[in-house]
Write a protein that holds these residues in place. Structure first.
Motif, PDB file in Angstrom:
ATOM      1  N   VAL A 125      -1.929   6.287  -3.008  1.00  0.00           N
ATOM      2  CA  VAL A 125      -0.791   7.087  -3.494  1.00  0.00           C
ATOM      3  C   VAL A 125      -1.232   8.548  -3.627  1.00  0.00           C
ATOM      4  N   ASP A 126      -0.487   9.406  -2.959  1.00  0.00           N
ATOM      5  CA  ASP A 126      -0.801  10.838  -2.961  1.00  0.00           C
ATOM      6  C   ASP A 126      -0.703  11.430  -4.365  1.00  0.00           C
ATOM      7  N   ALA A 151       8.221  -0.397  -3.765  1.00  0.00           N
ATOM      8  CA  ALA A 151       7.374  -1.589  -3.609  1.00  0.00           C
ATOM      9  C   ALA A 151       7.593  -2.551  -4.773  1.00  0.00           C
ATOM     10  N   LEU A 152       7.707  -1.979  -5.981  1.00  0.00           N
ATOM     11  CA  LEU A 152       7.950  -2.815  -7.160  1.00  0.00           C
ATOM     12  C   LEU A 152       9.279  -3.543  -7.035  1.00  0.00           C
ATOM     13  N   ASN A 208       0.827  -1.207   0.000  1.00  0.00           N
ATOM     14  CA  ASN A 208       0.000   0.000   0.000  1.00  0.00           C
ATOM     15  C   ASN A 208       0.862   1.258   0.000  1.00  0.00           C
ATOM     16  N   PRO A 209       1.582   1.538  -1.099  1.00  0.00           N
ATOM     17  CA  PRO A 209       2.458   2.709  -1.110  1.00  0.00           C
ATOM     18  C   PRO A 209       1.643   4.004  -1.057  1.00  0.00           C
ATOM     19  N   THR A 210       2.300   5.078  -0.567  1.00  0.00           N
ATOM     20  CA  THR A 210       1.584   6.345  -0.458  1.00  0.00           C
ATOM     21  C   THR A 210       2.206   7.443  -1.326  1.00  0.00           C
ATOM     22  N   LEU A 219       0.263  -7.452  -5.063  1.00  0.00           N
ATOM     23  CA  LEU A 219      -0.560  -6.398  -5.644  1.00  0.00           C
ATOM     24  C   LEU A 219      -0.111  -5.086  -5.017  1.00  0.00           C
ATOM     25  N   ILE A 220       0.225  -4.138  -5.891  1.00  0.00           N
ATOM     26  CA  ILE A 220       0.656  -2.832  -5.418  1.00  0.00           C
ATOM     27  C   ILE A 220      -0.520  -1.885  -5.606  1.00  0.00           C
TER      28      ILE A 220
END
Ligand SMILES: Cc1cc2nc3c(=O)[nH]c(=O)nc-3n(C[C@H](O)[C@H](O)[C@H](O)COP(=O)(O)OP(=O)(O)OC[C@H]3O[C@@H](n4cnc5c(N)ncnc54)[C@H](O)[C@@H]3O)c2cc1C
Ligand code: FES
Ligand code: FES
Lengths: 155, 265
Positions: B54-55, B18-19, B8-10, B48-49
């Motif tokens: 993501v802002d 994350a990748l 859950n990247p932001t 799953l990303i």
């Protein structure tokens, strides 16, 4: 397993869910709210429609963990105690259901359509229900029900 | 579904991290295509990303001569956006005709364009309006983006961040929806920019395409009569239970005329 916190029909719950747990499975099997139906599990039928932060979604096409922090509304949250929601009442009055399998999704969708557009016309209702399939009624009574429900919701 | 990890990247930078940490990570946008694909076990990403948190990846901003739609903007938002409705009504109409309200509340422009389904709506808008696809690495012109059936110019792990649409003088979009899925059996986007006209067709072939002969005829005279039957030969078109290739070829002409009429108001 991630833990998620959601508000379901106004009540906050925290539960652990699997990565693959669908929102529909979470609602039915972990929260035991079986009013939300799973008709196809392939995003076609709309029986599983719930609201996620106020917007209708097919809960079989959302992962439970995606809903972390969100407000979820299900068919169980519509009635006020023993008093049905005006849209539920309208479905009863117009015989807008036969087997009732599609009904939770139909009613959740109908309420949302009217909330977004209180003066919705028949064309808007028909297009708005494009993602909800009914194998019983032939739709006509559902349309009549939504028209009456919309009128009642306008007050 | 095969099991997978969740990320859950932001931020866009976090997405790259994350990748890097995943063996075979895949982006999850609205999930309206990917979740059914996972259920059928047609994909088995290690992770799953999710792009949902993501802002700065969602929203619409209007500039002087273009409108930019961020990748995670859902179809319903595009359909309802006041700037798009006034500057490019054909685009708002296109977004409002995708699937059904529930799909439009989840499905995103980035997911649709990255997926490049041969019957999807957005590719016709991106190609027909000559949009620019902005990614985590570069900017890609629409003419170079759609490379084949479910295929695009995106590299492995390249993230679409926004799509920038130039505002046309006039545009029209007409779809003949498959009655069951609402995907395009055939749909045509026509857009006029000064002396240039672009015509993009989706649903009819293995990948969205432009029609040079129609564009030339419409540049000479921007009127429905400029479109003649047979400008697109049936040979390479899709032929399936929904429609024969000859019928699709016929529809392209009919829908293109209607799209020009719509553009002319
Ligand atoms: C019942 C139904 C009816 C539909 N009808 C139509 C229709 O009429 N017309 C139409 O055009 N579409 C239709 N769709 C498809 C819908 O528009 C999808 O939302 C869309 O194709 C995919 O968008 P998504 O955000 O759901 O992407 P996802 O399903 O999350 O992702 C799709 C693919 O794109 C990749 N991806 C996602 N975002 C990015 C990004 N920012 N950068 C790079 N790669 C990315 C993912 O990794 C995945 O491979 C329908 C879908 C359903 C379920
Ligand atoms: S069960 Fe979700 S759409 Fe049919
Ligand atoms: S009432 Fe039976 S499916 Fe609608």
């Amino acid at each position: 397993m991630p833990a998620i916190t959601v508000r379901v029909n106004g009540l906050e719950v925290t539960k652990e869910v699997g990565a693959r747990t669908l929102l529909s499975t979470f609602i039915r099997e972990q929260l035991k709210l079986t009013g939300t139906h799973v008709g196809c599990d392939t995003s076609q039928c709309g029986a599983c429609v719930v609201t996620l932060d106020g917007k209708t979604v097919k809960s079989c096409a959302v992962f439970a963990w995606e809903a972390d922090g969100a407000d979820i509304g299900t068919i169980e949250g519509l009635a006020d105690g023993d008093n049905m929601h005006p849209m539920q009442e309208a479905f009863r009055e117009h015989h807008g259901l036969q087997c009732g399998f599609c009904t939770p999704g139909m009613v959740m969708t109908a309420v949302s359509l009217v909330e977004n557009n209180p003066d919705i016309d028949e064309d808007g209702i028909r297009h708005g229900l494009e993602g909800n399939i009914c194998r019983c009624t032939g739709y006509q009574n559902i349309i009549d029900a939504v028209k009456t429900g919309a009128k009642a919701m306008r007050g | 579904m095969y099991d997978f990890g969740i990320k859950n990247p932001t931020s866009v930078d976090d997405v790259k991290t994350a990748l890097g940490e995943s063996d075979d990570g895949q982006f999850l946008a609205g999930g309206q295509t990917l979740i059914p694909v996972l259920k059928q076990r047609l994909a088995m990403p290690s992770d799953l990303i999710s792009l949902a948190r993501v802002d700065g990846l969602s929203g619409i901003s209007a500039g002087g001569d273009s409108i930019s739609v961020k990748a995670m903007t859902c179809h319903a938002e595009v359909a309802a956006n006041a700037d798009i409705k006034s500057a490019i009504p054909a685009l708002a109409k296109l977004a409002g005709g995708i699937g059904d309200p529930h799909v439009r509340n989840r499905g995103t422009i980035g997911g649709s364009v990255a997926n490049n389904d041969p019957a999807a709506d957005y590719p016709a808008a991106v190609l027909g309006l000559g949009a620019t696809v902005v990614t985590s690495e570069r900017e890609i012109e629409a003419d170079n983006f759609f490379t084949g059936m479910f295929d695009t110019a995106l590299n492995e792990g390249e993230l679409i961040t926004e799509i920038s649409f130039p505002i046309p003088e006039a545009a029209g979009y007409i779809k003949f929806p498959n009655p069951a899925t609402r995907y395009a059996l055939v749909a045509v986007m026509v857009a006029k920019f000064g002396n240039t006209v672009r015509v993009a067709v989706t649903g009819a072939g293995p990948c969205v395409f432009r029609v040079a002969e129609m564009e030339q005829a419409l540049t000479a005279s921007f009127s429905p009569d400029s479109i003649k039957d047979g400008m697109v030969p049936a040979d390479d078109l899709n032929n399936d239970i929904h429609a024969s290739r000859e019928y699709r070829a016929h529809l392209i002409g009919v829908l293109a005329r209607r799209a020009v009429a719509e553009a002319n108001g």
